[in-house]
Design a protein around this motif. Sequence first.
Motif, PDB file in Angstrom:
ATOM      1  N   ALA A  95       1.164  -1.785  -0.024  1.00  0.00           N
ATOM      2  CA  ALA A  95      -0.113  -0.025   0.381  1.00  0.00           C
ATOM      3  C   ALA A  95       0.774   1.669   0.380  1.00  0.00           C
ATOM      4  CB  ALA A  95      -0.976  -0.250   1.442  1.00  0.00           C
ATOM      5  N   ALA A  96       1.991   1.290   0.377  1.00  0.00           N
ATOM      6  CA  ALA A  96       2.996   2.076   0.359  1.00  0.00           C
ATOM      7  C   ALA A  96       3.403   2.820  -0.703  1.00  0.00           C
ATOM      8  CB  ALA A  96       4.157   2.366   1.154  1.00  0.00           C
ATOM      9  N   GLU A  97       3.422   3.953  -1.102  1.00  0.00           N
ATOM     10  CA  GLU A  97       4.187   4.474  -2.707  1.00  0.00           C
ATOM     11  C   GLU A  97       5.657   4.974  -2.518  1.00  0.00           C
ATOM     12  OE1 GLU A  97       2.065   7.762  -4.222  1.00  0.00           O
ATOM     13  OE2 GLU A  97      -0.956   5.569  -3.753  1.00  0.00           O
ATOM     14  N   LEU A  98       5.919   5.027  -3.561  1.00  0.00           N
ATOM     15  CA  LEU A  98       7.326   5.629  -3.502  1.00  0.00           C
ATOM     16  C   LEU A  98       7.367   6.717  -4.605  1.00  0.00           C
ATOM     17  CD1 LEU A  98      10.670   3.513  -4.623  1.00  0.00           C
ATOM     18  CD2 LEU A  98       9.889   5.973  -5.916  1.00  0.00           C
ATOM     19  N   HIS A  99       8.149   7.698  -3.608  1.00  0.00           N
ATOM     20  CA  HIS A  99       7.993   8.899  -4.148  1.00  0.00           C
ATOM     21  C   HIS A  99       9.096  10.066  -4.478  1.00  0.00           C
ATOM     22  CE1 HIS A  99       3.286   9.530  -2.919  1.00  0.00           C
ATOM     23  NE2 HIS A  99       3.493   9.337  -1.986  1.00  0.00           N
ATOM     24  N   GLY A 100       9.142   9.800  -5.604  1.00  0.00           N
ATOM     25  CA  GLY A 100      10.715   9.780  -5.619  1.00  0.00           C
ATOM     26  C   GLY A 100      11.104   9.624  -7.850  1.00  0.00           C
ATOM     27  N   GLN A 101      12.584   9.199  -7.810  1.00  0.00           N
ATOM     28  CA  GLN A 101      13.579   8.758  -8.914  1.00  0.00           C
ATOM     29  C   GLN A 101      13.408   7.280  -9.273  1.00  0.00           C
ATOM     30  OE1 GLN A 101      15.993  11.670 -10.829  1.00  0.00           O
ATOM     31  NE2 GLN A 101      14.303  11.373 -12.731  1.00  0.00           N
ATOM     32  N   VAL A 102      13.761   7.300  -9.671  1.00  0.00           N
ATOM     33  CA  VAL A 102      14.252   5.208 -10.037  1.00  0.00           C
ATOM     34  C   VAL A 102      15.228   5.435 -11.048  1.00  0.00           C
ATOM     35  CG1 VAL A 102      14.640   3.138  -9.488  1.00  0.00           C
ATOM     36  CG2 VAL A 102      13.252   4.313  -8.168  1.00  0.00           C
ATOM     37  N   GLN A 103      16.740   5.296 -10.974  1.00  0.00           N
ATOM     38  CA  GLN A 103      17.015   5.222 -11.845  1.00  0.00           C
ATOM     39  C   GLN A 103      18.203   3.924 -12.154  1.00  0.00           C
ATOM     40  OE1 GLN A 103      18.781   9.629 -13.006  1.00  0.00           O
ATOM     41  NE2 GLN A 103      17.575   9.829 -14.379  1.00  0.00           N
ATOM     42  N   VAL A 104      18.670   3.205 -13.115  1.00  0.00           N
ATOM     43  CA  VAL A 104      19.425   2.250 -13.490  1.00  0.00           C
ATOM     44  C   VAL A 104      20.165   2.323 -14.843  1.00  0.00           C
ATOM     45  CG1 VAL A 104      17.982   0.576 -12.072  1.00  0.00           C
ATOM     46  CG2 VAL A 104      18.247   0.936 -14.671  1.00  0.00           C
ATOM     47  N   ARG A 105      21.602   1.750 -14.324  1.00  0.00           N
ATOM     48  CA  ARG A 105      22.312   1.580 -15.582  1.00  0.00           C
ATOM     49  C   ARG A 105      22.661   0.324 -15.226  1.00  0.00           C
ATOM     50  NH1 ARG A 105      27.407   3.632 -14.169  1.00  0.00           N
ATOM     51  NH2 ARG A 105      27.902   3.763 -16.555  1.00  0.00           N
ATOM     52  N   ALA A 106      22.922  -0.314 -16.387  1.00  0.00           N
ATOM     53  CA  ALA A 106      23.141  -2.223 -16.589  1.00  0.00           C
ATOM     54  C   ALA A 106      24.501  -1.758 -17.861  1.00  0.00           C
ATOM     55  CB  ALA A 106      21.663  -2.534 -17.177  1.00  0.00           C
ATOM     56  N   SER A 115      24.930   1.213 -20.124  1.00  0.00           N
ATOM     57  CA  SER A 115      24.439   1.848 -21.036  1.00  0.00           C
ATOM     58  C   SER A 115      24.504   3.466 -19.833  1.00  0.00           C
ATOM     59  CB  SER A 115      22.904   1.128 -20.158  1.00  0.00           C
ATOM     60  OG  SER A 115      22.465   1.235 -18.946  1.00  0.00           O
ATOM     61  N   GLY A 116      23.437   4.612 -20.181  1.00  0.00           N
ATOM     62  CA  GLY A 116      23.570   5.498 -19.068  1.00  0.00           C
ATOM     63  C   GLY A 116      22.333   5.369 -18.569  1.00  0.00           C
ATOM     64  N   TRP A 117      21.751   6.709 -17.909  1.00  0.00           N
ATOM     65  CA  TRP A 117      21.076   6.277 -17.063  1.00  0.00           C
ATOM     66  C   TRP A 117      19.713   5.616 -17.633  1.00  0.00           C
ATOM     67  CZ3 TRP A 117      22.376   5.236 -11.903  1.00  0.00           C
ATOM     68  CH2 TRP A 117      22.891   5.557 -11.323  1.00  0.00           C
ATOM     69  N   GLN A 118      18.967   5.052 -17.400  1.00  0.00           N
ATOM     70  CA  GLN A 118      17.597   4.570 -17.774  1.00  0.00           C
ATOM     71  C   GLN A 118      16.309   5.184 -16.074  1.00  0.00           C
ATOM     72  OE1 GLN A 118      17.272   1.068 -20.098  1.00  0.00           O
ATOM     73  NE2 GLN A 118      19.066   0.815 -19.088  1.00  0.00           N
ATOM     74  N   ASP A 119      15.134   5.442 -17.066  1.00  0.00           N
ATOM     75  CA  ASP A 119      14.431   5.596 -15.848  1.00  0.00           C
ATOM     76  C   ASP A 119      13.513   4.577 -15.418  1.00  0.00           C
ATOM     77  OD1 ASP A 119      15.116   8.628 -15.047  1.00  0.00           O
ATOM     78  OD2 ASP A 119      13.949   9.103 -17.060  1.00  0.00           O
ATOM     79  N   VAL A 120      12.504   3.983 -14.546  1.00  0.00           N
ATOM     80  CA  VAL A 120      11.987   3.029 -13.952  1.00  0.00           C
ATOM     81  C   VAL A 120      11.027   3.978 -13.627  1.00  0.00           C
ATOM     82  CG1 VAL A 120      11.548   0.933 -12.779  1.00  0.00           C
ATOM     83  CG2 VAL A 120      13.752   1.214 -13.345  1.00  0.00           C
ATOM     84  N   GLU A 121       9.373   3.332 -14.010  1.00  0.00           N
ATOM     85  CA  GLU A 121       8.526   3.993 -13.637  1.00  0.00           C
ATOM     86  C   GLU A 121       8.038   2.993 -12.403  1.00  0.00           C
ATOM     87  OE1 GLU A 121       5.042   5.670 -12.777  1.00  0.00           O
ATOM     88  OE2 GLU A 121       5.522   6.090 -15.718  1.00  0.00           O
ATOM     89  N   THR A 122       7.177   3.998 -11.682  1.00  0.00           N
ATOM     90  CA  THR A 122       7.612   4.427 -10.446  1.00  0.00           C
ATOM     91  C   THR A 122       5.762   4.128  -9.538  1.00  0.00           C
ATOM     92  OG1 THR A 122       7.292   6.237  -9.311  1.00  0.00           O
ATOM     93  CG2 THR A 122       9.425   5.224  -9.461  1.00  0.00           C
ATOM     94  N   HIS A 123       4.885   4.719 -10.304  1.00  0.00           N
ATOM     95  CA  HIS A 123       3.800   4.237 -10.251  1.00  0.00           C
ATOM     96  C   HIS A 123       2.899   3.514 -11.108  1.00  0.00           C
ATOM     97  CE1 HIS A 123       4.005   8.662  -8.322  1.00  0.00           C
ATOM     98  NE2 HIS A 123       4.283   8.319  -9.570  1.00  0.00           N
ATOM     99  N   THR A 145       8.221  -0.963  -8.308  1.00  0.00           N
ATOM    100  CA  THR A 145       7.968  -0.098  -9.552  1.00  0.00           C
ATOM    101  C   THR A 145       7.425  -1.198 -11.020  1.00  0.00           C
ATOM    102  OG1 THR A 145       9.905  -0.845 -10.054  1.00  0.00           O
ATOM    103  CG2 THR A 145      10.287   0.915  -8.161  1.00  0.00           C
ATOM    104  N   ALA A 146       7.040  -0.245 -11.475  1.00  0.00           N
ATOM    105  CA  ALA A 146       6.483  -1.293 -12.940  1.00  0.00           C
ATOM    106  C   ALA A 146       8.351  -2.049 -13.525  1.00  0.00           C
ATOM    107  CB  ALA A 146       6.536  -0.092 -14.285  1.00  0.00           C
ATOM    108  N   PRO A 147       8.125  -2.998 -13.188  1.00  0.00           N
ATOM    109  CA  PRO A 147       9.547  -3.526 -14.607  1.00  0.00           C
ATOM    110  C   PRO A 147      10.132  -2.938 -14.961  1.00  0.00           C
ATOM    111  CG  PRO A 147       8.366  -4.889 -15.199  1.00  0.00           C
ATOM    112  CD  PRO A 147       7.422  -4.097 -14.491  1.00  0.00           C
ATOM    113  N   LEU A 148      11.680  -3.255 -15.712  1.00  0.00           N
ATOM    114  CA  LEU A 148      11.708  -2.153 -16.695  1.00  0.00           C
ATOM    115  C   LEU A 148      12.833  -4.273 -17.516  1.00  0.00           C
ATOM    116  CD1 LEU A 148      12.647  -0.004 -18.700  1.00  0.00           C
ATOM    117  CD2 LEU A 148      14.654   0.376 -16.954  1.00  0.00           C
TER     118      LEU A 148
END
Length: 521
Positions: A95-106, A115-123, A145-148
């Motif tokens: 029920a908790a939400e992530l209020h912010g930005q998630v970024q990954v590099r692989a 890779s460059g930084w990629q955004d992950v959908e948090t909502h 988060t959504a999967p990337l």
Amino acid sequence: MRRFLASSIGVTCAAALALPLAPSGAAAAAAAPGGTAPAVTRAAVTNGAGTPGSTQSLPLQPLDPDRASGAATFGLAPRSVRPFSLVGVIWDDPAAELHGQVQVRARAADTGVWSGWQDVETHNADHAADPETAERTSGRARGATAPLWVGASDGVEIRVRAESRSGSEAEPKAGSESTPLLPPGMRLELVDPGEDPPPQDTPSEDTPSEDTPFGDTPSEGAENPDRNPGEGTGENTGQPTGQSPADGSAVIPADAPRTGVMSAEATAASAVNAPLAPLGATEIPALNRAETEEEYHVLRGTEAAGQEANAGGQAPRAEPYIGPRPGIVTRSGWGADESLREKSFVYTDKVSAAFVHHSASGNNYTCAEAPSVIRSIYRYHTESMGWRDIGYNFLVDKCGKIYEGRAGGVANPVLGAHTLGFNSNSMGVAVLGTFSSTSPPAAAVTGVAQLTAWKLGLHGMDPSAKTYLTSGGGNLYGKGTQVRLNVISGHRDGFNTECPGGKLYDKLGTVRSAAAGYQGR
């Protein structure tokens, strides 16, 4: 409307042929600094369908605050890890939400290039089982988060940065009642989908032949929170392997079953599609209009027989409005590890509407990789997020190929976990990709239209019409509210969300008109 297929189809000799699955392995690493939970790896055996997949779960660590905003940041420094292809972040409270930005590099496994930084959908909380359902209240569900999809990788770096909130921290202070911007218990999930199942081959001696009866041994049970679905049996409608007149080599039909012994779970997942394809088939073949209409009457045989009896056997058989059945890759076809899901199937009453989604997993995949993407999402939904099965009823790739999603039978009203508040009496179709600013391929739009024309037609629904659904509770409509929706709706029509992305949402008018045309309206 009655269910068209048996909720649980027995398979003769299934118990004798089924091999027990090896238990999932979990290797705990050394505890992370600060007393956080250790990294673990979750893996499962895939019944020989392909190389087993696995999930690495790494606890996130506090990092230095963002220099510009001072916002709290969690993450992991660049590191080498075991192979993976899909990432996501999970946390303890669904029920908790992530209020912010998630970024990954692989780091690409083949080139070693980051890779460059990629955004992950948090909502992502709007993709979930309905409130107060057993799946939602199981105690296993987690926020996520959504999967990337990042492709084959062996290195990762991640940062999770809280939104700027004046006078507040990402984590509440002791005694504070404020809601944290970043939920407790965040972990990075690295999913390896394993390798694709082997190519189709000639049925082995252990594979049931077309003469083997299927209907004596009970298989997995069916559940329905609202009613007890009718029981029934099915027959294997497989075709024997033919011979090529030119060289005498075996000709393998497109819907030929996988070779080898099937587990009890795999047998049950395939058996509910038995009226449409042979046991173990990797694909349910496409039909033309005449064949689809004939199948429609066969699937509705009990109702049709009753109508004719009431009319003294003289009632003409009305031709249905239904689109030709498209080809559908089965769970066996995309290599589902049936040990990951819960054994029973859960159904709703009928399919009155179709909700269209995007998977928000990115567009950096090839059509050949689509089965791997689906296996990854399936593993993320079940192992990482704690769901009973993959949430979507169907998935469509960028080339328009259609895949079976949640187990229970493609013609059946399977209860999914795709549109929070409106999973009952609906189906969820996810187009693989992210379509917020990228237009969906025409082939994918066509695939959605063909699928909905057929599935909605089975349930007597007009794709261009409106219908009423009762909300199970959400951020747009309170529980119990009767809501008038398009029969083909976007996820955002039932929940305040960006899904299915603005570009895909703009194509839903095209989907509705095309689907109605396929139905002959």
